[in-house]
Design a protein around this motif. Structure first.
Motif, PDB file in Angstrom:
ATOM      1  N   GLY A 253     -34.751  77.156  63.234  1.00  0.00           N
ATOM      2  CA  GLY A 253     -34.249  76.537  64.453  1.00  0.00           C
ATOM      3  C   GLY A 253     -33.804  77.526  65.502  1.00  0.00           C
ATOM      4  O   GLY A 253     -33.651  77.171  66.675  1.00  0.00           O
ATOM      5  N   ASN A 254     -33.589  78.785  65.093  1.00  0.00           N
ATOM      6  CA  ASN A 254     -33.302  79.871  66.044  1.00  0.00           C
ATOM      7  C   ASN A 254     -32.181  79.544  67.035  1.00  0.00           C
ATOM      8  O   ASN A 254     -32.264  79.896  68.214  1.00  0.00           O
ATOM      9  N   GLU A 255     -31.165  78.787  66.566  1.00  0.00           N
ATOM     10  CA  GLU A 255     -30.000  78.465  67.393  1.00  0.00           C
ATOM     11  C   GLU A 255     -30.332  77.576  68.592  1.00  0.00           C
ATOM     12  O   GLU A 255     -29.596  77.549  69.569  1.00  0.00           O
ATOM     13  N   GLN A 256     -31.448  76.840  68.518  1.00  0.00           N
ATOM     14  CA  GLN A 256     -31.927  76.111  69.698  1.00  0.00           C
ATOM     15  C   GLN A 256     -31.471  74.660  69.780  1.00  0.00           C
ATOM     16  O   GLN A 256     -31.768  73.977  70.765  1.00  0.00           O
ATOM     17  N   PHE A 257     -30.757  74.150  68.758  1.00  0.00           N
ATOM     18  CA  PHE A 257     -30.364  72.744  68.764  1.00  0.00           C
ATOM     19  C   PHE A 257     -28.887  72.617  69.134  1.00  0.00           C
ATOM     20  O   PHE A 257     -28.039  73.315  68.599  1.00  0.00           O
ATOM     21  N   ALA A 258     -28.595  71.682  70.031  1.00  0.00           N
ATOM     22  CA  ALA A 258     -27.248  71.564  70.576  1.00  0.00           C
ATOM     23  C   ALA A 258     -26.326  70.725  69.696  1.00  0.00           C
ATOM     24  O   ALA A 258     -25.105  70.814  69.824  1.00  0.00           O
ATOM     25  N   ALA A 259     -26.906  69.917  68.807  1.00  0.00           N
ATOM     26  CA  ALA A 259     -26.089  69.037  67.973  1.00  0.00           C
ATOM     27  C   ALA A 259     -26.895  68.599  66.753  1.00  0.00           C
ATOM     28  O   ALA A 259     -28.133  68.635  66.765  1.00  0.00           O
ATOM     29  N   ALA A 260     -26.179  68.168  65.704  1.00  0.00           N
ATOM     30  CA  ALA A 260     -26.845  67.712  64.483  1.00  0.00           C
ATOM     31  C   ALA A 260     -27.746  66.510  64.777  1.00  0.00           C
ATOM     32  O   ALA A 260     -28.824  66.368  64.185  1.00  0.00           O
ATOM     33  N   GLU A 261     -27.318  65.650  65.710  1.00  0.00           N
ATOM     34  CA  GLU A 261     -28.102  64.452  66.028  1.00  0.00           C
ATOM     35  C   GLU A 261     -29.470  64.813  66.614  1.00  0.00           C
ATOM     36  O   GLU A 261     -30.472  64.131  66.356  1.00  0.00           O
ATOM     37  N   GLN A 262     -29.506  65.881  67.404  1.00  0.00           N
ATOM     38  CA  GLN A 262     -30.770  66.308  68.005  1.00  0.00           C
ATOM     39  C   GLN A 262     -31.760  66.740  66.927  1.00  0.00           C
ATOM     40  O   GLN A 262     -32.946  66.378  66.959  1.00  0.00           O
ATOM     41  N   LEU A 263     -31.269  67.498  65.947  1.00  0.00           N
ATOM     42  CA  LEU A 263     -32.140  67.933  64.853  1.00  0.00           C
ATOM     43  C   LEU A 263     -32.521  66.748  63.964  1.00  0.00           C
ATOM     44  O   LEU A 263     -33.677  66.640  63.526  1.00  0.00           O
ATOM     45  N   ALA A 264     -31.573  65.855  63.701  1.00  0.00           N
ATOM     46  CA  ALA A 264     -31.864  64.677  62.874  1.00  0.00           C
ATOM     47  C   ALA A 264     -32.965  63.833  63.507  1.00  0.00           C
ATOM     48  O   ALA A 264     -33.839  63.299  62.813  1.00  0.00           O
ATOM     49  N   ASP A 265     -32.928  63.717  64.819  1.00  0.00           N
ATOM     50  CA  ASP A 265     -33.952  62.944  65.528  1.00  0.00           C
ATOM     51  C   ASP A 265     -35.324  63.590  65.367  1.00  0.00           C
ATOM     52  O   ASP A 265     -36.327  62.899  65.138  1.00  0.00           O
ATOM     53  N   LEU A 266     -35.385  64.935  65.473  1.00  0.00           N
ATOM     54  CA  LEU A 266     -36.670  65.623  65.292  1.00  0.00           C
ATOM     55  C   LEU A 266     -37.194  65.424  63.875  1.00  0.00           C
ATOM     56  O   LEU A 266     -38.388  65.142  63.677  1.00  0.00           O
ATOM     57  N   LEU A 267     -36.327  65.560  62.886  1.00  0.00           N
ATOM     58  CA  LEU A 267     -36.765  65.388  61.499  1.00  0.00           C
ATOM     59  C   LEU A 267     -37.254  63.963  61.255  1.00  0.00           C
ATOM     60  O   LEU A 267     -38.219  63.751  60.510  1.00  0.00           O
TER      61      LEU A 267
ATOM     62  N   SER B 215     -26.476  77.146  67.546  1.00  0.00           N
ATOM     63  CA  SER B 215     -26.012  78.448  68.021  1.00  0.00           C
ATOM     64  C   SER B 215     -24.804  78.879  67.211  1.00  0.00           C
ATOM     65  O   SER B 215     -24.042  78.050  66.693  1.00  0.00           O
ATOM     66  N   ARG B 216     -24.637  80.181  67.100  1.00  0.00           N
ATOM     67  CA  ARG B 216     -23.502  80.695  66.327  1.00  0.00           C
ATOM     68  C   ARG B 216     -22.176  80.260  66.957  1.00  0.00           C
ATOM     69  O   ARG B 216     -21.150  80.220  66.276  1.00  0.00           O
ATOM     70  N   ALA B 217     -22.198  79.897  68.246  1.00  0.00           N
ATOM     71  CA  ALA B 217     -20.966  79.453  68.914  1.00  0.00           C
ATOM     72  C   ALA B 217     -20.467  78.123  68.352  1.00  0.00           C
ATOM     73  O   ALA B 217     -19.262  77.866  68.358  1.00  0.00           O
ATOM     74  N   ILE B 218     -21.380  77.267  67.866  1.00  0.00           N
ATOM     75  CA  ILE B 218     -20.966  75.939  67.382  1.00  0.00           C
ATOM     76  C   ILE B 218     -21.230  75.717  65.899  1.00  0.00           C
ATOM     77  O   ILE B 218     -20.769  74.717  65.347  1.00  0.00           O
ATOM     78  N   THR B 219     -21.968  76.608  65.225  1.00  0.00           N
ATOM     79  CA  THR B 219     -22.377  76.358  63.839  1.00  0.00           C
ATOM     80  C   THR B 219     -21.188  76.041  62.944  1.00  0.00           C
ATOM     81  O   THR B 219     -21.207  75.070  62.178  1.00  0.00           O
ATOM     82  N   MET B 220     -20.135  76.857  63.018  1.00  0.00           N
ATOM     83  CA  MET B 220     -19.010  76.685  62.106  1.00  0.00           C
ATOM     84  C   MET B 220     -18.099  75.512  62.487  1.00  0.00           C
ATOM     85  O   MET B 220     -17.117  75.243  61.810  1.00  0.00           O
ATOM     86  N   GLN B 221     -18.432  74.810  63.587  1.00  0.00           N
ATOM     87  CA  GLN B 221     -17.714  73.582  63.949  1.00  0.00           C
ATOM     88  C   GLN B 221     -18.639  72.368  63.877  1.00  0.00           C
ATOM     89  O   GLN B 221     -18.280  71.280  64.351  1.00  0.00           O
ATOM     90  N   THR B 222     -19.837  72.560  63.279  1.00  0.00           N
ATOM     91  CA  THR B 222     -20.833  71.490  63.261  1.00  0.00           C
ATOM     92  C   THR B 222     -21.257  71.171  61.825  1.00  0.00           C
ATOM     93  O   THR B 222     -22.169  71.796  61.280  1.00  0.00           O
ATOM     94  N   PRO B 223     -20.583  70.216  61.178  1.00  0.00           N
ATOM     95  CA  PRO B 223     -21.008  69.838  59.822  1.00  0.00           C
ATOM     96  C   PRO B 223     -22.434  69.297  59.828  1.00  0.00           C
ATOM     97  O   PRO B 223     -22.850  68.616  60.770  1.00  0.00           O
ATOM     98  N   LEU B 224     -23.170  69.605  58.772  1.00  0.00           N
ATOM     99  CA  LEU B 224     -24.538  69.098  58.675  1.00  0.00           C
ATOM    100  C   LEU B 224     -24.566  67.607  58.393  1.00  0.00           C
ATOM    101  O   LEU B 224     -25.521  66.918  58.774  1.00  0.00           O
ATOM    102  N   GLY B 225     -23.550  67.100  57.702  1.00  0.00           N
ATOM    103  CA  GLY B 225     -23.501  65.669  57.405  1.00  0.00           C
ATOM    104  C   GLY B 225     -24.711  65.209  56.618  1.00  0.00           C
ATOM    105  O   GLY B 225     -25.097  65.833  55.619  1.00  0.00           O
ATOM    106  N   ASP B 226     -25.360  64.139  57.068  1.00  0.00           N
ATOM    107  CA  ASP B 226     -26.498  63.565  56.344  1.00  0.00           C
ATOM    108  C   ASP B 226     -27.694  64.509  56.283  1.00  0.00           C
ATOM    109  O   ASP B 226     -28.555  64.362  55.409  1.00  0.00           O
ATOM    110  N   LEU B 227     -27.758  65.474  57.207  1.00  0.00           N
ATOM    111  CA  LEU B 227     -28.877  66.426  57.189  1.00  0.00           C
ATOM    112  C   LEU B 227     -28.944  67.196  55.878  1.00  0.00           C
ATOM    113  O   LEU B 227     -30.032  67.508  55.379  1.00  0.00           O
ATOM    114  N   ALA B 228     -27.783  67.518  55.315  1.00  0.00           N
ATOM    115  CA  ALA B 228     -27.746  68.329  54.093  1.00  0.00           C
ATOM    116  C   ALA B 228     -28.392  67.619  52.913  1.00  0.00           C
ATOM    117  O   ALA B 228     -28.824  68.267  51.954  1.00  0.00           O
TER     118      ALA B 228
END
Length: 473
Positions: free
Chosen positions: A267-281, A305-318
């Protein structure tokens, strides 16, 4: 005279001093532009270090290490130019060298590396990945020098814990005896699968090529598979769903011709939120053309991005796929923090420090948590010292595949004089094959033969021609 330091059990590690550090560079021009995230790389210098160590009897030896100074990975701040990014990495080398040469007391290789990481980070606050670049190179070169002094291989030095993983520099969650036991059980293989990187600008089919290079090397994914026989691939995502889905469909059309394959997705830090990635998947899962590719995904790497990773739980993605941190892996506690968010994987990169990779492997093997994994990721490791030292590390760690991309974007040992090329080719006939202008990394049936990396030294039976390089700018 005391010749070492006890580090757990009966193991005694030798103590050394680093007495000289010289830094050089060579400009590398890419044969193909490499786009990852928002950055496109067309050239970058490769840093080379030459380090002299001295043991407690006054004997000395020289060792070396190399790494590309890649802009827009260590620091993706858009306010910084690529040239400023490279200057950051040069600054890390200078700061690390200055800090180490101020230390005079002999110590183990591990303790020297850890102390150097800490002191360099103190001198260069703000970006742990960039600050760690210089210490990682010095640690590799110092280990190379020690192995040459002792007449042993990198594998011997690590498995016997002659590097000294233990003592006060060992993180508190790791037991010294358990660490030595893990190291003793590591077994390098004679070959490893090459995971081919599909960059965002890379042509997928021969029909996608507008202006062929005609340099005898593959450009398209089709040609890569025909030449190297890869069965493992790494796909870069842009974060733009429509463009990613179109490109994934074109990649799948090529990969689905293979009897079997596996992929990792970056993902190269390109997704702004877990929901955005969940939608792509979810869209990937809904496309029949992507069914085999979706089933082939081994893990997803660093989506946020490393700026938000540690504040962004993967939730259902995991629950859907394993996830790995790379850019967010910037310190001892990073992987533990990421596990709380649902991540189970972490990268091994020599530019982050060989001892950090070894500590991760020890934690995974002794931590009692099933499902955790290490993955070998490339930072355009070039033919010669860089790719050899990284291949030796990931093989010793027990990894069955490793991302390899340097050979695709840079042709062979670019910038090296013929004598240097000949020495490396002769020392490692399993690793290289002869190309138009010298040795090229040899990949056959998707695998790299690496038995020769057990040479005396850190995975290299040859040293670069430092006289042909320019001093670090």
């Amino acid at each position: 005279m005391s010749m070492g330091r006890s580090i757990g059990g009966s193991v005694t590690a030798p103590r050394i001093r680093i007495v000289e550090i010289d830094a050089f560079e060579r400009e590398m021009n890419l044969r193909l532009p490499f786009r990852f995230g928002v950055a496109t790389l067309e050239k970058a210098p490769q840093a080379f270090l030459r380090v002299r160590i001295e043991d407690e009897e006054g004997k000395t030896a020289i060792g070396a290490a190399a790494e590309m100074m890649v802009p827009k990975w260590f620091d993706k701040n858009p306010a910084l130019t690529p040239a400023q990014n490279v200057d950051q990495l040069r600054g890390s080398i200078r700061a690390a060298a200055a800090a180490l040469l101020e230390e005079s007391a002999p110590t183990t290789l591990f303790a020297a590396a850890r102390l150097n990481e800490m002191e360099t980070a103190r001198r260069l606050p703000g970006n742990p990945l960039a600050a760690g670049f210089g210490p990682s190179l010095i640690a590799r070169a110092a280990l190379d020098a020690y192995c040459r002094l002792a007449g042993i291989s990198f594998f011997d030095a690590v498995r016997g814990n002659l590097v000294g993983i233990g003592g006060q520099m060992l993180p508190g969650d790791i037991n010294a005896d358990a660490a030595s036991a893990v190291l003793a059980g590591l077994r390098p293989a004679d070959s490893i699968a090459a995971r081919h990187t599909i960059g965002l600008l890379d042509p997928i089919t021969e029909g996608d090529i507008v202006d062929p290079l005609s340099d005898g090397l593959p450009e398209s994914l089709e040609a890569v598979i025909a030449r190297y026989g890869n069965r493992w691939f790494k796909i870069k995502l842009s974060g733009a769903a429509d463009a990613d889905l179109d490109r994934l469909a074109r990649i799948a059309a090529v990969l689905d011709r293979l009897p079997d394959y596996r992929v990792t997705v970056d993902g190269n830090e390109q997704f702004a939120a877990a929901e955005q990635l969940a939608d792509l998947l979810a869209q990937i899962a809904a496309m029949p053309r992507l069914a085999r590719l979706r089933a082939a995904i081994a893990f997803v790497e660093q989506p946020f991005s490393r700026a938000i990773t540690m504040q962004t739980p993967l939730g259902d993605l995991a629950a859907q796929l394993p996830f790995l941190i790379d850019e967010s892996d910037d310190g001892d506690e990073a992987f533990a923090d990421a596990r709380e968010l649902g991540y189970t994987g972490v990268s091994s990169k020599t530019c982050k420090g060989i001892y950090r990779s070894l500590l991760k492997a020890i934690r995974i093997r002794t931590g009692g948590m099933p499902g955790l994994f290490l993955s070998g990721e490339d930072l355009t490791c070039q033919a010669g010292l860089a790719v050899q030292q990284d291949l030796a590390l990931v093989s010793l760690l027990g990894l069955s595949h490793v991302e390899r991309n340097g050979h695709h974007y840079v042709a062979g040992m670019q910038g090296a004089p013929q004598g240097e090329k000949a020495r490396f080719a002769a020392a490692h006939p399993d690793l290289y094959e002869q190309g138009r202008d010298g040795p090229l990394l040899s990949i056959r049936n998707g695998r790299i033969a690496i038995a020769s990396l057990g040479a005396v030294g850190y995975a290299s039976g040859a040293l670069p021609d430092f006289g042909s390089m320019k001093p670090l700018s």
